[in-house]
Enzyme design. Structure first.
Site, PDB file in Angstrom:
ATOM      1  N   ASP A 186       0.886  -1.164   0.000  1.00 22.42           N
ATOM      2  CA  ASP A 186       0.000   0.000   0.000  1.00 22.42           C
ATOM      3  C   ASP A 186       0.924   1.213   0.000  1.00 22.42           C
ATOM      4  OD1 ASP A 186      -1.583   2.155   0.711  1.00 22.42           O
ATOM      5  OD2 ASP A 186      -2.548   1.136   2.408  1.00 22.42           O
ATOM      6  N   LYS A 204      -3.320  -2.825   8.019  1.00 24.67           N
ATOM      7  CA  LYS A 204      -3.318  -4.291   8.022  1.00 24.67           C
ATOM      8  C   LYS A 204      -2.277  -4.826   7.043  1.00 24.67           C
ATOM      9  CE  LYS A 204      -6.061  -6.376  10.903  1.00 24.67           C
ATOM     10  NZ  LYS A 204      -5.439  -6.419  12.240  1.00 24.67           N
TER      11      LYS A 204
HETATM   12  P1  13P Z   1      -4.839  -0.652   5.170  1.00 21.85           P
HETATM   13  O1  13P Z   1      -3.855  -1.604   5.769  1.00 21.85           O
HETATM   14  O2  13P Z   1      -5.548  -1.247   4.000  1.00 21.85           O
HETATM   15  O3  13P Z   1      -4.181   0.659   4.812  1.00 21.85           O
HETATM   16  O4  13P Z   1      -5.968  -0.389   6.233  1.00 21.85           O
HETATM   17  C1  13P Z   1      -5.923   0.712   7.025  1.00 21.85           C
HETATM   18  C2  13P Z   1      -7.114   0.863   7.901  1.00 21.85           C
HETATM   19  O5  13P Z   1      -7.007   0.754   9.080  1.00 21.85           O
HETATM   20  C3  13P Z   1      -8.407   1.187   7.287  1.00 21.85           C
HETATM   21  O6  13P Z   1      -9.401   1.555   8.223  1.00 21.85           O
HETATM   22 MG    MG Z   2      -4.640  -2.209   2.422  1.00 20.77          MG
HETATM   23 MG    MG Z   3      -4.015   2.028   3.432  1.00 25.74          MG
HETATM   24 MG    MG Z   4      -2.341  -2.546   4.787  1.00 23.33          MG
END
Ligand code: 13P
Ligand code: MG
Ligand code: MG
Ligand code: MG
Ligand code: 13P
Ligand code: MG
Length: 367
Positions: A11, A233
């Protein structure tokens, strides 16, 4: 012919918070790979799932190859510049280490790689998930490789009759990789006992016991451990070979109709069902729901066909409807009980700090 299939995913910034990368970002990463790879790669393919972009690179340099990983890292850095220039949220979010050394393992991007003896025909599946963590694949892998109720091939095909070997990692052990090897069907209950706890025990790879070939590999890295704090995540990728000594494509896709509950969703801190979606689907409801995509490929001498978008088929519409209903149902209870992850698994520390502040206001009632 020996070839290597490498998936590297990160990401590096998204539109509208954590929804999807911009077209310019995706195009920049794709072009960087195409224009700077020279003779390094046999082929490449890029897609996104929610806010994560994943590149599939084929080559004959083996796993954890410095030059291949450097190329991927540089492409992600080029994409991050675009993310900054466009004001995308979380620009460079998963590139948590600064300087590239040997390979991108431990630097933030998720990696799933396999060196294989390419079969005369080589069908495989490239899964990518957003808003969840690597344990999300425990249930589908268990069902596909160990349960004849899901995979009739285990009883119909002599090529699958000896079962599969699971390599399972304890991802809470951060000093080094800690793994156990267990075989199905003999040790089925041991496998089940571990995989029921997907926050701790994660399938890392699966191997055919008939041919000895590798069937599957999962990215098991935990961003929180690398960065030392919440950085979203892990959003894991999974590579699986299909047919012949492996389950058929249908047997590998079937478990995703469950729409099982996984850790993730909004702020990475909830239990939400995993929704199978078409390639390049952004996330939406409650920063989710946790989403999985699957690109099916054939490949010859490392050269890829175009992908078939496995979850774009109309069948999955009804799965998505049921998964959406499950998502809304658990969201009705907000932060209560199993809707939110237990304290130790929360990605945010705010609630622990709040409770700590209340500690001195507790009083023992003595009468
Ligand atoms: P990501 O890991 O996809 O960036 O998720 C972040 C998040 O906490 C969305 O609420
Ligand atoms: Mg993500
Ligand atoms: Mg993200
Ligand atoms: Mg992520
Ligand atoms: P086809 O006849 O369409 O190739 O079907 C093969 C099969 O057994 C699929 O599971
Ligand atoms: Mg056929």
């Amino acid at each position: 012919m020996k070839i290597t299939l490498s998936i590297i995913k990160a990401d590096i910034g998204a539109i509208g918070g954590h929804m999807a990368p911009s077209a310019r970002l995706v195009e920049t990463v794709r072009r960087h790979v195409l224009e700077t790879s020279g003779d390094l790669l046999l082929d490449s393919y890029l897609s996104y799932t929610g806010d994560d972009i994943a590149m599939l690179l084929t080559h004959n340099r083996g796993t954890a190859d410095k030059a291949v990983h450097q190329l991927a890292w540089d492409a992600l850095m080029a994409g991050t510049e675009v993310a900054r220039a466009q004001g995308l949220y979380g620009a460079g979010q998963d590139l948590v280490q600064e300087a590239f050394s040997a390979n991108v393992r431990g630097m933030g991007p998720a990696v799933a790689e396999m060196e294989i003896d390419e079969r005369p025909n080589e069908p495989f599946l490239f899964f990518a998930a957003d808003k969840t963590d690597p344990g999300a694949y425990n249930l589908p892998l268990y069902l596909a490789f160990a349960d004849p109720m899901n995979t009739p091939g285990l009883i119909l095909s002599q090529k699958l009759a000896q079962g599969f070997r699971f390599v399972i990692m304890d991802v809470t052990h951060t000093a080094c990789d800690r793994v156990i090897e267990l075989v199905a069907p003999e040790e089925l209950y041991d496998i089940a006992a571990l995989l029921r706890d997907p926050q701790r025990y994660v399938v890392e790879s699966v191997w055919s016991r008939t041919s000895g070939e590798q069937a599957a590999v999962v990215s098991t890295s935990r961003l929180r451990d690398i960065a030392g704090k919440h950085t979203g995540k892990d959003d894991p990728v999974l590579l699986i070979r299909t047919q012949m000594h492996f389950p058929s494509t249908g047997e590998l896709l079937a478990p995703f109709q469950v729409g099982h509950f996984v850790a993730g969703g909004l702020r990475g801190s909830h239990n939400m069902p995993l929704m199978p979606c078409p390639l390049n689907t952004p996330v939406s409801y409650f920063d989710g729901p946790p989403t999985v995509t699957c690109a099916a490929f054939a490949c010859h001498e490392g050269r890829l066909t175009e992908p078939v978008d496995a979850f774009a088929h109309p069948f999955w519409d009804s799965v998505r409807e049921r998964t959406a209903a499950k998502a809304m149902e658990i969201r009705r209870q907000g932060f209560f009980g199993s809707a939110m992850l237990p304290m130790a698994q929360l990605e945010y520390t705010g609630v622990a700090e709040r409770i700590e502040q209340l500690r001195e206001r507790f009083q023992n009632r003595t009468e």
